[in-house]
Scaffold this motif. Sequence first.
Motif, short mmCIF file in Angstrom:
data_model
loop_
_atom_site.label_atom_id
_atom_site.label_comp_id
_atom_site.label_asym_id
_atom_site.label_seq_id
_atom_site.Cartn_x
_atom_site.Cartn_y
_atom_site.Cartn_z
N ASP A 131 20.69 -42.71 17.59
CA ASP A 131 20.80 -43.16 18.97
C ASP A 131 21.42 -44.56 19.04
OD1 ASP A 131 20.12 -42.93 21.90
OD2 ASP A 131 18.88 -44.67 21.39
N LYS A 132 20.95 -45.45 18.18
CA LYS A 132 21.49 -46.83 18.17
C LYS A 132 22.96 -46.84 17.78
CE LYS A 132 17.72 -48.95 19.30
NZ LYS A 132 17.58 -49.54 20.61
N ASN A 135 25.41 -45.49 20.41
CA ASN A 135 25.46 -46.27 21.65
C ASN A 135 25.92 -47.71 21.48
OD1 ASN A 135 24.57 -44.35 23.74
ND2 ASN A 135 22.72 -44.26 22.50
N ARG A 136 26.22 -48.14 20.25
CA ARG A 136 26.62 -49.55 20.10
C ARG A 136 28.12 -49.76 20.25
NH1 ARG A 136 25.12 -51.23 13.85
NH2 ARG A 136 26.74 -50.04 12.78
N GLY A 137 28.89 -48.67 20.26
CA GLY A 137 30.29 -48.79 20.63
C GLY A 137 31.24 -49.27 19.56
#
Length: 195
Positions: A131-132, A135-137
């Motif tokens: 998830d991290k 979502n950090r791009g």
Amino acid sequence: PYTFVFMGQSGSGKGEQSTRLQKVLKEKFSSDKVLYMETGPNFREFIKGEKYSNKLCKAVADAGTLQPAFLSIYFWVNWMINNLNASVQHIVFDGICRRLEEAVVFTTAMEFYSRKPTIIYVKVSNVWAKDKLMNRGRVDDVNEEQVNGRLAWFERDVLPVVDFFRENSNYTLLEINGEQTIEEVHQEILKKLGW
């Protein structure tokens, strides 16, 4: 002098925690002599090169698999030889020893420099890490298949290294719950260090 090695799944927040610990080291010990070594930026810079080795390294990165041990060892050994001296007080490593053969070489280096590192293992689940990462791009985190590959090689290659450090009397291993807020993780690290 303290020597710390941050370990953890990609996305565990170990980079943020290593930055916070460096600040504490400087404040607590009134020292500006804290050396920091992170292998990730070295690899990201290296794959931009045009030589044969650079291109092979880029292919490994593009496939989302673990870089060869010799290359990782080269980066941090070269860094130690060029940066360590008698005046260095504290060292913080991030993202090293991702295979057992690296840990063995690292142990000989720490013995050579008369250091007994504390391993800070920021432990998170694969679900949390994925998830991290997604979502950090960051460019190398957008491909789900590559992210899954990185999570898999952590379990296959890095967890045995964590066990190696846990069982070796040259090291102190602190297991930290990474599935908390950034500040809570930081406070748990300080508490387990007795600070």
